[in-house]
Design a protein around this motif. Sequence first.
Motif, PDB file in Angstrom:
ATOM      1  N   ASN A 183      -9.527   3.125  -1.395  1.00  0.00           N
ATOM      2  CA  ASN A 183      -9.600   4.584  -1.366  1.00  0.00           C
ATOM      3  C   ASN A 183      -8.198   5.175  -1.554  1.00  0.00           C
ATOM      4  O   ASN A 183      -7.311   4.938  -0.724  1.00  0.00           O
ATOM      5  N   PRO A 184      -7.950   5.935  -2.624  1.00  0.00           N
ATOM      6  CA  PRO A 184      -6.604   6.464  -2.882  1.00  0.00           C
ATOM      7  C   PRO A 184      -6.103   7.413  -1.811  1.00  0.00           C
ATOM      8  O   PRO A 184      -4.889   7.547  -1.611  1.00  0.00           O
ATOM      9  N   VAL A 185      -7.011   8.088  -1.098  1.00  0.00           N
ATOM     10  CA  VAL A 185      -6.592   9.004  -0.026  1.00  0.00           C
ATOM     11  C   VAL A 185      -5.877   8.219   1.076  1.00  0.00           C
ATOM     12  O   VAL A 185      -4.854   8.662   1.611  1.00  0.00           O
ATOM     13  N   ILE A 186      -6.406   7.048   1.414  1.00  0.00           N
ATOM     14  CA  ILE A 186      -5.771   6.220   2.445  1.00  0.00           C
ATOM     15  C   ILE A 186      -4.398   5.776   1.985  1.00  0.00           C
ATOM     16  O   ILE A 186      -3.425   5.795   2.752  1.00  0.00           O
ATOM     17  N   HIS A 187      -4.277   5.384   0.715  1.00  0.00           N
ATOM     18  CA  HIS A 187      -2.978   4.960   0.184  1.00  0.00           C
ATOM     19  C   HIS A 187      -1.968   6.113   0.216  1.00  0.00           C
ATOM     20  O   HIS A 187      -0.794   5.914   0.567  1.00  0.00           O
ATOM     21  N   ASP A 188      -2.418   7.309  -0.159  1.00  0.00           N
ATOM     22  CA  ASP A 188      -1.506   8.462  -0.172  1.00  0.00           C
ATOM     23  C   ASP A 188      -0.966   8.744   1.225  1.00  0.00           C
ATOM     24  O   ASP A 188       0.234   9.005   1.406  1.00  0.00           O
ATOM     25  N   ILE A 189      -1.851   8.712   2.207  1.00  0.00           N
ATOM     26  CA  ILE A 189      -1.415   9.010   3.575  1.00  0.00           C
ATOM     27  C   ILE A 189      -0.575   7.860   4.124  1.00  0.00           C
ATOM     28  O   ILE A 189       0.368   8.085   4.886  1.00  0.00           O
ATOM     29  N   MET A 190      -0.894   6.630   3.713  1.00  0.00           N
ATOM     30  CA  MET A 190      -0.066   5.495   4.130  1.00  0.00           C
ATOM     31  C   MET A 190       1.363   5.662   3.618  1.00  0.00           C
ATOM     32  O   MET A 190       2.341   5.365   4.335  1.00  0.00           O
ATOM     33  N   ALA A 191       1.511   6.134   2.382  1.00  0.00           N
ATOM     34  CA  ALA A 191       2.849   6.356   1.821  1.00  0.00           C
ATOM     35  C   ALA A 191       3.615   7.379   2.661  1.00  0.00           C
ATOM     36  O   ALA A 191       4.805   7.186   2.962  1.00  0.00           O
ATOM     37  N   ARG A 192       2.963   8.459   3.054  1.00  0.00           N
ATOM     38  CA  ARG A 192       3.616   9.466   3.905  1.00  0.00           C
ATOM     39  C   ARG A 192       3.913   8.877   5.287  1.00  0.00           C
ATOM     40  O   ARG A 192       4.971   9.147   5.879  1.00  0.00           O
ATOM     41  N   PHE A 193       2.998   8.080   5.795  1.00  0.00           N
ATOM     42  CA  PHE A 193       3.166   7.447   7.103  1.00  0.00           C
ATOM     43  C   PHE A 193       4.430   6.587   7.109  1.00  0.00           C
ATOM     44  O   PHE A 193       5.240   6.657   8.048  1.00  0.00           O
ATOM     45  N   ILE A 194       4.629   5.790   6.064  1.00  0.00           N
ATOM     46  CA  ILE A 194       5.816   4.937   5.981  1.00  0.00           C
ATOM     47  C   ILE A 194       7.069   5.788   5.770  1.00  0.00           C
ATOM     48  O   ILE A 194       8.128   5.531   6.357  1.00  0.00           O
ATOM     49  N   ASP A 195       6.969   6.816   4.935  1.00  0.00           N
ATOM     50  CA  ASP A 195       8.130   7.666   4.647  1.00  0.00           C
ATOM     51  C   ASP A 195       8.715   8.289   5.913  1.00  0.00           C
ATOM     52  O   ASP A 195       9.940   8.421   6.046  1.00  0.00           O
ATOM     53  N   TYR A 196       7.848   8.697   6.844  1.00  0.00           N
ATOM     54  CA  TYR A 196       8.316   9.417   8.030  1.00  0.00           C
ATOM     55  C   TYR A 196       8.019   8.665   9.323  1.00  0.00           C
ATOM     56  O   TYR A 196       7.905   9.266  10.391  1.00  0.00           O
ATOM     57  N   LEU A 197       7.928   7.358   9.215  1.00  0.00           N
ATOM     58  CA  LEU A 197       7.656   6.537  10.385  1.00  0.00           C
ATOM     59  C   LEU A 197       8.774   6.698  11.421  1.00  0.00           C
ATOM     60  O   LEU A 197       9.958   6.610  11.090  1.00  0.00           O
ATOM     61  N   PRO A 198       8.423   6.939  12.690  1.00  0.00           N
ATOM     62  CA  PRO A 198       9.464   7.037  13.729  1.00  0.00           C
ATOM     63  C   PRO A 198      10.271   5.745  13.821  1.00  0.00           C
ATOM     64  O   PRO A 198       9.783   4.663  13.472  1.00  0.00           O
ATOM     65  N   THR A 199      11.486   5.853  14.295  1.00  0.00           N
ATOM     66  CA  THR A 199      12.404   4.713  14.321  1.00  0.00           C
ATOM     67  C   THR A 199      11.968   3.611  15.288  1.00  0.00           C
ATOM     68  O   THR A 199      12.481   2.494  15.214  1.00  0.00           O
ATOM     69  N   ASN A 200      11.032   3.911  16.179  1.00  0.00           N
ATOM     70  CA  ASN A 200      10.570   2.900  17.136  1.00  0.00           C
ATOM     71  C   ASN A 200       9.315   2.171  16.652  1.00  0.00           C
ATOM     72  O   ASN A 200       8.692   1.428  17.410  1.00  0.00           O
ATOM     73  N   THR A 201       8.937   2.379  15.396  1.00  0.00           N
ATOM     74  CA  THR A 201       7.670   1.853  14.895  1.00  0.00           C
ATOM     75  C   THR A 201       7.888   1.010  13.640  1.00  0.00           C
ATOM     76  O   THR A 201       8.647   1.396  12.751  1.00  0.00           O
ATOM     77  N   TYR A 202       7.194  -0.132  13.583  1.00  0.00           N
ATOM     78  CA  TYR A 202       7.284  -1.039  12.442  1.00  0.00           C
ATOM     79  C   TYR A 202       5.862  -1.372  11.977  1.00  0.00           C
ATOM     80  O   TYR A 202       4.977  -1.612  12.799  1.00  0.00           O
ATOM     81  N   VAL A 203       5.668  -1.379  10.664  1.00  0.00           N
ATOM     82  CA  VAL A 203       4.343  -1.615  10.086  1.00  0.00           C
ATOM     83  C   VAL A 203       4.360  -2.915   9.289  1.00  0.00           C
ATOM     84  O   VAL A 203       5.331  -3.230   8.590  1.00  0.00           O
ATOM     85  N   TYR A 204       3.263  -3.679   9.400  1.00  0.00           N
ATOM     86  CA  TYR A 204       3.103  -4.936   8.671  1.00  0.00           C
ATOM     87  C   TYR A 204       1.784  -4.883   7.908  1.00  0.00           C
ATOM     88  O   TYR A 204       0.733  -4.564   8.489  1.00  0.00           O
ATOM     89  N   LEU A 205       1.817  -5.186   6.630  1.00  0.00           N
ATOM     90  CA  LEU A 205       0.613  -5.244   5.809  1.00  0.00           C
ATOM     91  C   LEU A 205       0.455  -6.660   5.271  1.00  0.00           C
ATOM     92  O   LEU A 205       1.422  -7.235   4.739  1.00  0.00           O
ATOM     93  N   THR A 206      -0.735  -7.226   5.391  1.00  0.00           N
ATOM     94  CA  THR A 206      -1.031  -8.479   4.697  1.00  0.00           C
ATOM     95  C   THR A 206      -2.009  -8.166   3.578  1.00  0.00           C
ATOM     96  O   THR A 206      -2.920  -7.347   3.740  1.00  0.00           O
ATOM     97  N   SER A 207      -1.814  -8.810   2.445  1.00  0.00           N
ATOM     98  CA  SER A 207      -2.638  -8.484   1.277  1.00  0.00           C
ATOM     99  C   SER A 207      -2.709  -9.685   0.334  1.00  0.00           C
ATOM    100  O   SER A 207      -1.753 -10.461   0.221  1.00  0.00           O
ATOM    101  N   ARG A 208      -3.826  -9.808  -0.339  1.00  0.00           N
ATOM    102  CA  ARG A 208      -3.967 -10.842  -1.366  1.00  0.00           C
ATOM    103  C   ARG A 208      -3.473 -10.359  -2.724  1.00  0.00           C
ATOM    104  O   ARG A 208      -3.263 -11.158  -3.628  1.00  0.00           O
TER     105      ARG A 208
END
Length: 849
Positions: free
Chosen positions: A136-161
């Motif tokens: 779903n492209p909407v999820i990807h778009d919001i994920m991009a914003r989420f990473i762009d402005y992620l607070p400094t105390n937060t780290y995200v990990y994605l696993t993908s094939r």
Amino acid sequence: MVWLDSKIAVPKATLQTVDRNRLIDLLHTSGPRRLTIVRAPAGYGKSTLISQWVTQLHEHIVWLSIDETDNDPIRFWKYVIRAVSEIAVGETKLHMLALFNEQSPLEVLIDSFMNEIESFQGNIHIVMDDYHVIVNPVIHDIMARFIDYLPTNTYVYLTSRTDLPLPFAKWRVKGWLTEIGVDQLRFTYDEVERYYVEHQIPYDNTELLSQVFRKTEGWAAGLQLVGLAGKYSTTDIMDTTGFNHPHPFATEFLLQEILASLPPIEQDFLLRTSILDQLDHTICDALTNRDDSLQILLELEKKGLFIIRLHDSKPIFRFHHLFADALQVELMHRYSDEVVSLLYQDAAASLLKKGDFNSAIELALKGQLYEVADTLITAHLLEIFTIGQTSTFNRWMQVLRDNDYLVNVETLVMYVITLATSYEMEEASRLIMELDQLHEVDQWMDSEDYRGMGSILDTIRAFVLLAGGKDIDQSMKIIGEQLDKGRTSSRWDDIPMQYNWLEPTLLRTSVGGRGKLLWPDEILPLLAFFQEADTKEKNMTGFAYGVAAETSFHRNALDQSLLELEAALQFGHHFKDPGLYIPMYILKARVYVSKNQFVEAHAVLEYALETTTERHWLDSLRTMEAYVYLLEGNILQAEQKLFASTGLNNPTAESEKEFWLLMTARLLLAKGQAADALKRTIRVKEIALKERQVLTIIEATILEAVCQVDLGNEEAAFLTLHNALKEGAPYGYSRIFLDEMTVMSLLGKYLKMRRLGLSAKWDTVPITYVEKLIAESQIEPVENPMLASLTPRERSLLDLVATGATNSEIAQELLLSEGTVRVYLTNVYSKLGVNSRTKAILVAKGEAY
């Protein structure tokens, strides 16, 4: 809706897991970065690696195991919020839970979520496993914003094939990204040797071990396959013939060497339960007609047969994807279609019994049990729409229709609604015709069961005609016929219809036709209709007034717009609908600004800010405040308001809303940064063109022309202005041009060239339309462009200078200090290209110097 704890639990490490110390050291060396992406085909140990890494950090861990049902943006992000809320405490937990239950627009919800994360005590590591499932492209778009402005105390990990449609290049340049791929995940020879030793897999010599290493190419699943073959098969462990490239032959190897070596009773259990995404022993009992599924699952876990525990404290498992795929291939080969269908039916019934209708519907669709899926969807329609899970609903509908299944008419009517509210008007119209054809065959609208749905369909039919700006008479005729029949009750009566979730102007919504203005001979009868006693208490009436008010404004009928917006405001407050009254307050401020009544504009916005506590509406009002300050020439105050309205506490954040982006472009122009303003304007324009947002296309194109003027590209400015006129002429847009003084100055030259016939290609815009704009602007077509570059405050100051007023008198008149007057004069001189008061007066009077 049932929320599965197993989806947000960190998977338990199996006994067969090998510590990947080499990769853990690599992660320690790079340090936790904003985003870590682990990308490789199935069987390379992606999830195992991340699980080992985050567990040994001894910090807060949030885990989301993703499946196909998570392609609904609301479901996906609320699962993330819910997972984080599980580790929160105190006030933060209460705020998280409040967000989880909130019905705000998704963009607003995520911004609020990030603000809450920022106040979290300690570091948070958020793992999103199997992210490749998300399409779903909407999820990807919001994920991009989420990473762009992620607070400094937060780290995200994605696993993908697979590769993902996220802006990794940008994050890589910023140093935010850690990437681990196949080359890093492959087992080294030393790791292969340690694996065999720790798991007591016999081998005669190092040459044979080297052969396994070469044949498997360090593929973790391949090593496990060979190891299991040695334990459960009579086949020589070192006979790896046919295993030269493990991936294509994994299914065959799993079936021949692993499954075939097990007792028939275990084989049957594995095959029957392979259709499940999660192995709950009670559902497994139902599918296998057993009562000992828990014991079997625990025994399989001990054997390490590609089974993964999803929860430390609960016996919930899943098969490794490779094993599940192989088992499902064998299931279809070994059992009849009837038996397999019955398995899917029993599994769906068991999931439904547990209250998980989402998974039940997904399984029914996967098993091609379309009638079962349709029945379940219809039974849970109210809940689906109440929780806002319409993206999932649309996907289900697409599957049913792609397979030529005749969907229940109530479900079809609700599908029309989702299409219409997302402005897919052509598809909505086709589906309405299909429902009409069904009625011709069986008169379904006349039946007692579906009479209410027939009434809803007629309402949507009128809405589609109205929102598309077509056949207004037919739209009113349909509503009139409904009123004659009287209201028909249905189970949907208490479900609110949201016409505007987020937009600061109604013309950007479906009900506003996305900026396709109605003409007076269309809108006046429509308003007269809504003033009838039977409709005047409906919320739709308020939106009709609101759209009319915005239409009048853009046609430069400012006083008429004020009358209509006041009526809309009454409806908005009566129904407590900020989606109506906030855009009307913004419009009212626009009207006052167009009349140069800045004090009144500020007063309206200050009052509006007291009418709501919702962050996104407050941000829209503050963005409008920035616009008013900007027109007054108060750049500093405009900038402060603008960057306080991004929705995030982060001072470097930007909003994705077109309203904010275009205001930012205006601010950059005022600061002399035309090139940066142009980039933002074109960005908005491209999105608007894709969505056919007429109003935004015109506004962005006008600002693009202003940028080209400031950059000295006059030819490009004329062409861009022409394109804006071409978009505005069919609908009679006026005010949007008049409020941009630089463009009006350019328009005078454009008209002159049109009259001289210098370019035949410009004939696509009626010259009468251009002449009307010039006449309404109340300025001469050839006004000095330098004067047009002045802000209203600077123009007022220059007018006082032209009368001979001193700096002291100007300061008193404009309520400024003399120092501020001197600063303003310096700016005015610079813009006019003069170096004295006398020359500035000559320019103001239109005389040469």
